[in-house]
Each structure stands twice: as structure tokens, then as C-alpha cells.
Scaffold this active site. Structure first.
Site, PDB file in Angstrom:
ATOM      1  N   MET A 220       2.834  15.994  17.621  1.00 28.68           N
ATOM      2  CA  MET A 220       3.940  16.761  18.182  1.00 28.68           C
ATOM      3  C   MET A 220       3.669  17.123  19.638  1.00 28.68           C
ATOM      4  O   MET A 220       4.576  17.085  20.478  1.00 28.68           O
ATOM      5  CB  MET A 220       4.188  18.028  17.364  1.00 28.68           C
ATOM      6  CG  MET A 220       5.443  18.784  17.773  1.00 28.68           C
ATOM      7  SD  MET A 220       6.967  17.847  17.506  1.00 28.68           S
ATOM      8  CE  MET A 220       7.304  18.253  15.787  1.00 28.68           C
TER       9      MET A 220
ATOM     10  N   PHE B  14     -23.617  47.125  11.462  1.00 27.14           N
ATOM     11  CA  PHE B  14     -23.681  45.685  11.247  1.00 27.14           C
ATOM     12  C   PHE B  14     -22.466  45.216  10.452  1.00 27.14           C
ATOM     13  O   PHE B  14     -22.136  45.764   9.412  1.00 27.14           O
ATOM     14  CB  PHE B  14     -24.967  45.318  10.509  1.00 27.14           C
ATOM     15  CG  PHE B  14     -25.089  43.858  10.168  1.00 27.14           C
ATOM     16  CD1 PHE B  14     -25.258  42.917  11.175  1.00 27.14           C
ATOM     17  CD2 PHE B  14     -25.015  43.425   8.847  1.00 27.14           C
ATOM     18  CE1 PHE B  14     -25.365  41.564  10.870  1.00 27.14           C
ATOM     19  CE2 PHE B  14     -25.118  42.073   8.534  1.00 27.14           C
ATOM     20  CZ  PHE B  14     -25.292  41.146   9.543  1.00 27.14           C
ATOM     21  N   GLN B  15     -21.807  44.192  10.964  1.00 25.69           N
ATOM     22  CA  GLN B  15     -20.608  43.601  10.354  1.00 25.69           C
ATOM     23  C   GLN B  15     -19.516  44.641  10.133  1.00 25.69           C
ATOM     24  O   GLN B  15     -18.816  44.636   9.114  1.00 25.69           O
ATOM     25  CB  GLN B  15     -20.944  42.881   9.049  1.00 25.69           C
ATOM     26  CG  GLN B  15     -21.734  41.587   9.284  1.00 25.69           C
ATOM     27  CD  GLN B  15     -21.820  40.690   8.066  1.00 25.69           C
ATOM     28  OE1 GLN B  15     -21.736  41.155   6.935  1.00 25.69           O
ATOM     29  NE2 GLN B  15     -21.992  39.394   8.293  1.00 25.69           N
TER      30      GLN B  15
ATOM     31  N   GLU C  23     -12.838  32.121   4.736  1.00 23.94           N
ATOM     32  CA  GLU C  23     -11.926  33.212   4.365  1.00 23.94           C
ATOM     33  C   GLU C  23     -10.473  32.933   4.735  1.00 23.94           C
ATOM     34  O   GLU C  23      -9.556  33.367   4.034  1.00 23.94           O
ATOM     35  CB  GLU C  23     -12.376  34.528   5.024  1.00 23.94           C
ATOM     36  CG  GLU C  23     -13.671  35.098   4.488  1.00 23.94           C
ATOM     37  CD  GLU C  23     -14.902  34.621   5.234  1.00 23.94           C
ATOM     38  OE1 GLU C  23     -16.010  35.133   4.961  1.00 23.94           O
ATOM     39  OE2 GLU C  23     -14.756  33.737   6.103  1.00 23.94           O
TER      40      GLU C  23
ATOM     41  N   LYS D 161     -18.161  50.161   1.289  1.00 27.27           N
ATOM     42  CA  LYS D 161     -19.078  49.734   0.226  1.00 27.27           C
ATOM     43  C   LYS D 161     -19.417  50.858  -0.742  1.00 27.27           C
ATOM     44  O   LYS D 161     -19.482  50.647  -1.958  1.00 27.27           O
ATOM     45  CB  LYS D 161     -20.356  49.157   0.847  1.00 27.27           C
ATOM     46  CG  LYS D 161     -21.298  48.537  -0.183  1.00 27.27           C
ATOM     47  CD  LYS D 161     -22.456  47.795   0.477  1.00 27.27           C
ATOM     48  CE  LYS D 161     -23.325  47.102  -0.591  1.00 27.27           C
ATOM     49  NZ  LYS D 161     -24.434  46.326   0.031  1.00 27.27           N
TER      50      LYS D 161
END
Length: 583
Positions: A495, A113-114, A51, A163
Site C-alpha cells: 500500500m 524496577f519494571q 503481549e 503485586k
């Protein structure tokens, strides 16, 4: 028309002119992805490998075009994985709409959940966010989101869609695409709130007196310097910047985000300013009697020691964001507004030429460029042919042509690209400036290429950064996105190693990368053409081969072996004035 929330979302995106979204599916966005499948002939979805890359790809799409980039992720970890990309866009004023799924409204706040509070998590790094709890509000939220992302100083916004909202139905009334340059008209299907947001763009934040005062300061200046930032590019004000420079015969110093605002080969362009700025830019600012900052925010990487920055100069600051005025550096005067518009008004007040007194100093300082091929200049014959980053960047630019978009990750290669890539026009150099996000490059490069299919796109990256995002080669292969990847391979975090060398007595703590893969074999595993170069001759040969792959519509990778102790110069040590440089 009665449409599901998912259909309303897709119709809303299409209404706003969106042709491509980048994302990754999950349970909370299944209705949305089902609608994307149904509408796949009207809007394209690019499946990324993670993502975070969706956010970076949407960012690269936006930076290279000026249009809004769009990304989608599911709830919980999917949404949190977007945050780094959203913050990257926010720091660099990139218009982005992030869409996240969430658990159904009845499960919100119950540690389902999630589930995460993505609105709360994202609040510090977005311009605004919305949790859509009523499906009949979704269409207006989408319109508002695009207005906010583009209006004023652009930036990212987030729409969180539970949802059940994506499944419920509501009336859909088509409207017109929002236009941040025009106020909402009577035919636009906007809520009162959305109309207020659109009208906000019409509010003048500067006065005629501000313009007159700015012009007066410019006429009186004897050693003016223009300091141009990313705001010049965002506003499309490159021509006006160049006109102002030529009227004043004034040097133009560029922030990292300002690269391309004026052609890099213009006689008045002095290049990068700040920690890794050119001698010409840094000395000019310290000798100036007037410093005109245009679409720039006086980052600490530009000013270094703020109390010693441009001490002999009056400061005139032109910016669209009033919050930036006097935030990091105290100004003498300011003009708050769209910098293209304000520059046009200021130019109208100036004569065709303004006499200044630089007397050849700038030309002399411009000869002090980081030209030495340090590792390659050693005495033995093998070292004389060793690859140097400047050689790699300049030869790649020559091969791909003037229309090339260069994308970087973050580190030494980023500064080498800023120094040596000949950016001749805006939106041709894309890099994570404010946040300095390692792993930005692959997603941003694919987003830029998707948005600009006829322009060559090259990613300059380091082996440390590339390890963070190499899985995105799968996306390049799947969608036949012909990006050229050039990996500066020195088996170290270059760096960080440079700082450890200069300031930590050579204690190289956790900077060596002995376990990184064979990038040629890895690229081959993803089905990409891949080549290795160890010296100048071999690089030119593989560049020819890789360029042929790109021309044939295939991505390609060059693993360019460089010296572990090759360093970026010039460099201003922390806490020192910008004209005290290690050369």
C-alpha cells in the site's frame, strides 16, 4: 470465604463467563499465574509470544463472538506492550478487559524496577481504568470493569493490580454475571457504583419525537442510501438493517467495520464506501437525497473531502454514542440509542414499502467492480496464469465454506479481502479499521479460532505485516489452533508503494523488503505445514493440501507470490470527493 486477591480475580473472571484468557507472565503477576495454574480446569490460559498478541487475540475473541475478551500482562514493559492492542480495540469499539500487574503499593511512584504509570499511559485509549489499592475492592472493580466494557458503546478497560494486592486476602462473596441488557437486580452482589453503571444502560437517550422524525424523513426520501458501520454488528441489528433496506429499496454501503452487517451478495448491498469504496457505493452517496448513517462514525477514510461528502443529501444519524453526532459531518437529524432498538421502533412507523426513485442506476454502477486481474492480464503466457489477490481470496472462500471467519492485517490485502471475501453474516470479517494496526492479524485469528472452534478461520496477511507477528506461529502449534494463513508475498510494503507510485513520482523509499525470510521454511521451523504458490494451478493444489491440514486440526501457511505492482482499485486520492476515483 477468605480468598487471595489472585483467587478473587480468577473467581471474578469465571463469574463473568470468561473461559479463556490470553497473556504472558512476569514477576508482578506471579501470584495470578500461580492461581491460573491451580484453576486450570476451570479457565484456560493461552500463552502468546508477545503481549501485544495477547491483546489482539482477546480482541479477535471479542469481535468474533460479541463477548468480552481478556488479556493479562506483567508490569512495566509487559503492560506497555498491550497498549497498541488496547488502542486497536478502542478505535473499533471492541469490549476488552486488560489486566496488568504492577509493583507493590508501597513501591508505586518510586521508579521501581519494571514500574510504569500504566493508568496514565492507557487513559487516552480506554473507556476507564482502575488501580486496585485495597484487596477488598477487587471483586467490585472486576464487576464494574465488565459492565463498562460492554455498556453503551463497547470498548476496552484496564485493571492494574499491584503485586501485594494479588497476595493479600479478603472476603469473596459470589455474585451474578453482569448483563448489559438488564439492570442490576436485588440478587446481584454489586456496589452502589456498579449498580449505577448497570442502570445507565436503561436510560433512554432518544424521544418518541426523534423516532417519528426519522420515519418521516425516510417516507419522504426519493433516493435514500443506508450507510452501515460496525455499530450494526455490535448491536446485532443486521436483520433490521436488511428489513429497512428492502422496504426502501435502498442501497446499503458498508464501512470496513460494517462488512457482514448485510449479506455481501444481497442485491441491495453495494459494498465498501470511501477511499477504496465501490463505484456503486460512492456514487450512490453523492447522488442521495437522504443518507442514513447507522452505527457508523463518518471516518475520514469514508468521507475523504468532508465538505464535498453527500452534499445533496439530508443526513440522518443513528448511533449509540451521542459524541459521534455532528462530530465529523453535520447532521439534519439523529436518534441516539441502541441501533437495534431504534431501528425496530422506526420500522414500526413505516409502511411495508416506500416508493423510491433509483430507476436502475445502482444496478448499472454495480457493474463497475474492480474485476480486472491487472498484472495477470498481460499478453505473455506466463503472466496470464499469475496469481491475483481476487483469485486467491475467492478460491479460499469457496474451499473453506460459507461459515468461514476471515481475518486481515492492514494494507492492500486488507482492502482486497474487504472487496472480494463474500462475508454473508456478521462477525465473519475481522480487521483493524480505526487504528490500522499492522501485526493485528495473527493474534486476532487465533483468538477468533479459540472462540469458534467449529468455524474455519483464515488470515489474509501481507509479507510486511506477517514479519511483525510471525512468532505467533509458535502459539498456533503449541495449542493446535488450526488457522489457515495466506501470505500475499510481493516483497514490498504494497500500500505504501502504491501511494509512492501515484503521488511521489515512483520514489520507493524504504518499501522494498528484500531481507524477509523464506516463509515456508520459517513455518516449517515452527512445525506448521507450509506451501508455496506461484500461479493459479499451484495455488489450487496447495489450497487442497492446506485445507486437509486444517480439517485435521493443524495450522497451515500458504506463501502466495503476487506481483509487486499489483494495486488496489478503486482509489480516491486524498482531498478529492469520493466519487472522483482512480479506477
Amino acid at each position: 470465604m477468605q480468598y487471595s486477591g489472585s483467587r478473587i480475580l480468577i473467581e471474578g473472571l469465571i463469574e463473568q463467563g470468561v473461559d479463556t484468557v490470553f497473556g504472558y507472565p512476569g514477576g508482578a503477576v506471579l501470584f495470578i499465574y500461580d492461581e491460573l495454574y491451580k484453576q486450570r480446569d476451570r479457565i484456560r490460559h493461552i500463552l502468546v509470544s508477545h503481549e501485544q498478541h495477547a491483546a489482539h487475540a482477546a480482541d479477535g475473541y471479542a469481535r468474533s463472538t460479541g463477548k468480552v475478551g481478556v488479556c493479562i500482562a506483567t508490569s512495566g514493559p509487559g503492560a506497555t506492550n498491550l497498549i497498541t492492542g488496547i488502542a486497536t480495540a478502542g478505535m473499533d469499539s471492541v469490549p476488552l478487559v486488560a489486566i496488568t500487574g504492577n509493583v507493590s503499593t508501597g513501591l508505586l511512584g518510586k521508579d521501581s524496577f519494571q514500574e510504569v504509570d500504566i493508568a496514565g499511559i492507557s487513559m487516552p485509549v480506554v473507556k476507564h481504568n482502575w488501580i486496585v489499592k485495597k484487596v477488598d475492592e477487587l471483586a467490585e472493580v472486576i464487576r464494574e470493569a465488565f459492565i463498562v466494557a460492554q455498556s453503551g458503546r463497547p470498548g476496552p478497560v484496564l485493571i492494574d493490580i499491584p503485586k501485594d494486592i494479588s497476595a493479600l486476602t479478603a472476603e469473596w462473596t459470589p455474585g451474578k454475571k453482569s448483563d448489559r441488557k438488564k439492570k442490576a437486580g436485588p440478587d446481584d452482589v454489586f456496589s452502589a457504583r456498579a449498580k449505577r453503571l448497570a442502570l445507565r444502560n436503561e436510560r433512554l437517550t432518544y424521544t418518541d419525537e426523534d423516532i417519528e422524525n426519522a420515519a418521516k424523513m425516510l417516507k419522504e426520501a426519493k433516493r435514500p442510501v443506508l450507510y452501515a458501520g460496525g455499530g450494526v454488528i455490535i448491536a446485532g441489528a443486521g436483520d433490521e438493517l436488511t428489513q429497512l433496506a428492502e422496504r426502501l429499496n435502498a442501497p446499503v454501503a458498508l464501512s470496513l467495520m460494517g462488512i457482514g452487517a448485510i449479506p455481501g451478495d444481497h442485491k441491495l448491498c453495494t459494498g465498501l464506501i470511501g477511499m477504496h469504496g465501490t463505484v456503486a457505493s460512492n456514487k450512490a452517496v453523492q447522488k442521495a437525497d437522504l443518507l442514513v448513517a447507522i452505527g457508523a462514525r463518518f471516518s475520514d477514510r469514508v468521507t475523504s473531502r468532508a465538505d464535498m461528502f453527500a452534499k445533496t443529501a439530508k443526513i440522518l444519524h443513528l448511533d449509540i454514542d451521542a459524541a459521534e453526532i455532528n462530530k465529523n459531518i453535520d447532521t439534519t437529524a439523529s436518534v441516539v440509542g441502541d441501533v437495534k432498538e431504534t431501528l425496530i421502533k422506526i420500522l414500526d412507523k413505516l409502511p411495508s414499502k416506500v416508493a423510491t426513485e433509483w430507476n436502475g442506476e445502482i444496478e448499472k454502477w454495480k457493474t463497475h467492480m474492480p474485476t480486472t486481474y491487472t498484472a495477470a492480464a498481460q499478453s505473455d503466457g506466463i503472466r496470464k496464469t499469475a496469481l491475483h489477490p481476487r483469485f486467491v481470496i475467492e478460491e479460499t472462500a469457496k474451499k473453506l465454506g460459507h461459515d468461514t471467519i476471515a481475518v486481515t492485517d492492514v494494507g492492500q490485502h486488507q482492502i482486497w479481502a474487504a472487496q472480494f471475501f463474500p462475508a454473508r453474516k456478521p462477525r465473519s470479517f475481522l480487521s483493524s479499521g480505526g487504528l490500522g494496526t499492522m501485526g493485528f492479524g495473527m493474534g486476532a485469528a487465533e483468538g477468533a479460532k479459540v472462540a469458534n472452534p467449529k468455524r474455519p478461520v483464515v488470515l489474509f496477511t501481507g509479507d510486511g505485516c506477517f514479519r511483525m507477528n510471525c512468532a505467533e506461529m509458535g502459539t498456533l502449534k503449541t495449542y493446535s489452533i488450526p488457522v489457515l494463513i495466506v501470505v500475499f508475498d510481493n516483497s514490498t510494503l504494497g500500500m505504501v508503494r502504491q501511494w509512492q507510485n501515484f503521488f511521489y513520482e515512483g520514489r520507493y523509499s524504504e518499501t522494498d523488503l528484500p531481507g524477509h525470510p523464506d516463509f515456508v521454511k520459517l513455518a516449517d521451523a515452527y512445525g506448521l505445514s507450509a506451501y508455496r504458490a506461484t500461479d493459479r494451478d499451484s495455488f489450487l493444489k496447495v489450497l487442497d493440501a492446506a485445507s486437509a491440514d486444517i480439517a485435521a486440526g493443524k495450522a497451515a501457511l500458504i506463501d502466495a507470490k503476487i506481483d509487486k505492482d499489483e494495486k488496489v482499485f478503486p482509489m480516491v486520492p486524498t482531498g478529492r470527493p469520493i466519487d472522483e476515483q482512480i479506477l
